[in-house]
Design a protein around this motif. Structure first.
Motif, short mmCIF file in Angstrom:
data_model
loop_
_atom_site.label_atom_id
_atom_site.label_comp_id
_atom_site.label_asym_id
_atom_site.label_seq_id
_atom_site.Cartn_x
_atom_site.Cartn_y
_atom_site.Cartn_z
N TYR A 80 0.74 -1.10 0.01
CA TYR A 80 0.05 -0.10 -0.21
C TYR A 80 0.77 1.11 0.09
CZ TYR A 80 1.21 0.00 5.10
OH TYR A 80 1.74 0.14 6.37
N VAL A 81 0.17 2.36 -0.53
CA VAL A 81 0.87 3.72 -0.31
C VAL A 81 -0.27 4.67 0.46
CG1 VAL A 81 1.44 5.57 -1.69
CG2 VAL A 81 2.22 3.45 -2.63
N LEU A 82 0.25 5.54 1.16
CA LEU A 82 -0.51 6.41 1.81
C LEU A 82 -0.23 7.96 1.50
CD1 LEU A 82 0.04 5.00 5.64
CD2 LEU A 82 -1.71 4.32 4.09
N LEU A 83 -1.39 8.59 1.01
CA LEU A 83 -1.33 9.86 0.47
C LEU A 83 -2.06 10.84 1.39
CD1 LEU A 83 -2.42 8.88 -3.30
CD2 LEU A 83 -0.14 9.13 -2.48
N HIS A 84 -1.11 11.86 1.81
CA HIS A 84 -1.49 12.76 2.77
C HIS A 84 -2.21 14.23 2.23
CE1 HIS A 84 2.14 14.63 2.22
NE2 HIS A 84 2.87 13.58 2.91
N GLU A 85 -2.13 14.15 0.53
CA GLU A 85 -2.73 15.00 -0.37
C GLU A 85 -3.19 14.34 -1.36
OE1 GLU A 85 -0.55 18.73 -0.87
OE2 GLU A 85 0.47 18.39 0.82
N SER A 86 -4.34 15.00 -1.75
CA SER A 86 -4.94 14.20 -3.00
C SER A 86 -5.64 15.11 -4.11
CB SER A 86 -5.99 13.26 -2.59
OG SER A 86 -6.67 12.71 -3.52
N TYR A 177 3.18 9.82 2.05
CA TYR A 177 4.25 9.55 3.40
C TYR A 177 5.39 8.69 2.82
CZ TYR A 177 1.14 11.05 7.11
OH TYR A 177 0.48 11.63 8.01
N GLY A 178 6.64 9.13 3.09
CA GLY A 178 7.65 8.46 2.54
C GLY A 178 8.05 9.43 1.36
N SER A 179 7.94 10.69 1.33
CA SER A 179 7.85 11.52 -0.04
C SER A 179 9.42 11.74 -0.56
CB SER A 179 7.15 12.62 0.39
OG SER A 179 7.99 13.63 1.46
N ASN A 180 10.35 11.32 0.30
CA ASN A 180 11.58 11.62 -0.32
C ASN A 180 12.46 10.41 -0.33
OD1 ASN A 180 14.12 12.87 -0.99
ND2 ASN A 180 14.80 13.41 1.16
N ILE A 181 12.57 9.79 -1.55
CA ILE A 181 13.26 8.30 -1.93
C ILE A 181 12.67 7.15 -0.93
CG2 ILE A 181 15.42 7.40 -2.49
CD1 ILE A 181 16.93 10.16 -1.83
N ALA A 182 10.99 7.61 -0.75
CA ALA A 182 10.48 6.38 0.11
C ALA A 182 10.92 6.43 1.64
CB ALA A 182 10.70 4.86 -0.55
N VAL A 220 15.45 2.99 6.70
CA VAL A 220 14.81 1.98 5.72
C VAL A 220 13.54 2.54 5.07
CG1 VAL A 220 13.35 -0.29 5.67
CG2 VAL A 220 15.43 -0.20 7.18
N ALA A 221 13.52 2.37 3.82
CA ALA A 221 12.37 2.89 3.06
C ALA A 221 10.98 2.05 3.54
CB ALA A 221 12.69 2.64 1.68
N LEU A 222 9.96 3.19 3.37
CA LEU A 222 8.58 2.54 3.10
C LEU A 222 8.45 1.71 2.13
CD1 LEU A 222 6.32 5.35 4.43
CD2 LEU A 222 7.53 3.66 5.83
N GLU A 223 8.53 0.28 1.90
CA GLU A 223 8.59 -0.43 0.74
C GLU A 223 7.68 -0.29 -0.40
OE1 GLU A 223 8.66 -1.40 3.86
OE2 GLU A 223 10.14 -3.26 4.35
N GLY A 224 6.28 0.23 0.15
CA GLY A 224 5.39 0.09 -0.75
C GLY A 224 5.47 1.07 -1.93
N LEU A 225 6.05 2.36 -1.67
CA LEU A 225 6.19 3.27 -2.70
C LEU A 225 7.04 3.00 -3.66
CD1 LEU A 225 6.63 6.40 -0.04
CD2 LEU A 225 5.07 6.25 -2.11
N GLU A 226 8.32 2.51 -3.51
CA GLU A 226 9.11 1.96 -4.47
C GLU A 226 8.55 0.67 -5.21
OE1 GLU A 226 12.80 1.17 -2.37
OE2 GLU A 226 13.47 3.04 -2.94
N ALA A 227 7.79 -0.27 -4.45
CA ALA A 227 7.25 -1.24 -5.37
C ALA A 227 6.01 -0.71 -6.43
CB ALA A 227 6.91 -2.32 -4.16
N PHE A 228 5.31 0.09 -5.83
CA PHE A 228 4.33 0.46 -6.53
C PHE A 228 4.97 1.38 -7.81
CE2 PHE A 228 0.78 3.87 -7.28
CZ PHE A 228 -0.10 3.08 -7.40
N THR A 229 5.73 2.32 -7.58
CA THR A 229 6.45 2.94 -8.70
C THR A 229 6.99 2.17 -9.71
OG1 THR A 229 6.97 4.59 -7.21
CG2 THR A 229 8.10 4.81 -9.23
#
Length: 229
Positions: A80-86, A177-182, A220-229
């Motif tokens: 998953y990815v969490l978006l604090h702005e949409s 969340y994790g906006s900078n290189i996850a 450690v990165a939030l894995e979801g962001l990099e996997a989603f990308t």
């Protein structure tokens, strides 16, 4: 001399690490006829939009739909990815981020913001036979039966006539969340995430997520962001 050293390092790395970190284990690969093989993305037991429609019709409420979804495909709640702005029709802020679940060639978007009113789940499915995206919306009113709409016209206003997902390229995602290189871009971003993660009684989709636990030094990165990308 430098060239020989470089060649030696490349050969040593390919022998020593190639088996453990072969990229084609995780991503698409070509067969002998140069056709894409995508079993990792489209497993035989994958969840589909058609099945999502059946799950929503069988559920008596939004919460029951979430329970059925987790029973059917728990992997979704680990990716998953969490978006604090949409910029979408789903509201979001740091206390109530929008949630993108992804697996099986599917993306499901949830919003738990108090302004949202009835709960809506936005869905995108990639058809591996046509390489086109199918959009859908599931609605769960407070009273009455749920509804499922395929390819809503309202989606075209943002996603275009030939509809496709919208996402920033690697490696900066300012609305997530994790906006900078996850990784968290600021102490306030990390603090807001931790406040949400540590809530004792979570509601809606938040209660079903497998939450990432960031280490003290945030290395450690939030894995979801990099996997989603």
């Amino acid at each position: 001399m430098r060239s020989l050293v470089l060649i030696g390092l490349i050969v040593w790395a390919s022998i020593g690490f190639g088996k453990a970190f072969e990229f084609d284990h995780f991503g698409p690969r070509l067969d002998a006829a140069y056709r894409l093989q995508l079993e990792a993305f489209f497993p035989s037991d994958r969840l589909s939009l058609k099945e999502l429609q059946s799950l929503s019709a069988a559920a008596m409420s939004y919460e029951q739909f979430l329970q059925k979804l987790q029973l059917r495909r728990p992997q979704l709640f680990e990716h998953y990815v969490l978006l604090h702005e949409s910029g979408s029709l789903q509201f979001a802020d740091r206390q109530h981020p929008r949630v993108l679940l992804f697996a099986d060639g599917l993306i499901l978007a949830f919003a738990e913001h108090p302004r949202q009113g009835e709960r809506r789940v936005e869905a995108i499915e990639l058809d591996p036979s046509s390489w086109r995206f199918q959009f859908a919306e599931l609605r769960f009113p407070k009273e009455g039966d749920s509804s499922f709409q395929s390819n809503p016209h309202v989606c075209q206003s943002c996603h275009g006539q030939d509809q496709h997902p919208l996402w920033e390229p690697y490696d900066f995602w300012p609305n997530a969340y994790g906006s900078n290189i996850a990784r968290f871009a600021s102490a306030s971003e990390k603090s807001a995430y931790e406040s949400l993660r540590l809530q004792p009684e979570k509601q809606g989709v938040y209660a079903h997520l497998s939450w990432y636990t960031p280490p003290p030094k945030n290395d450690v990165a939030l894995e979801g962001l990099e996997a989603f990308t």
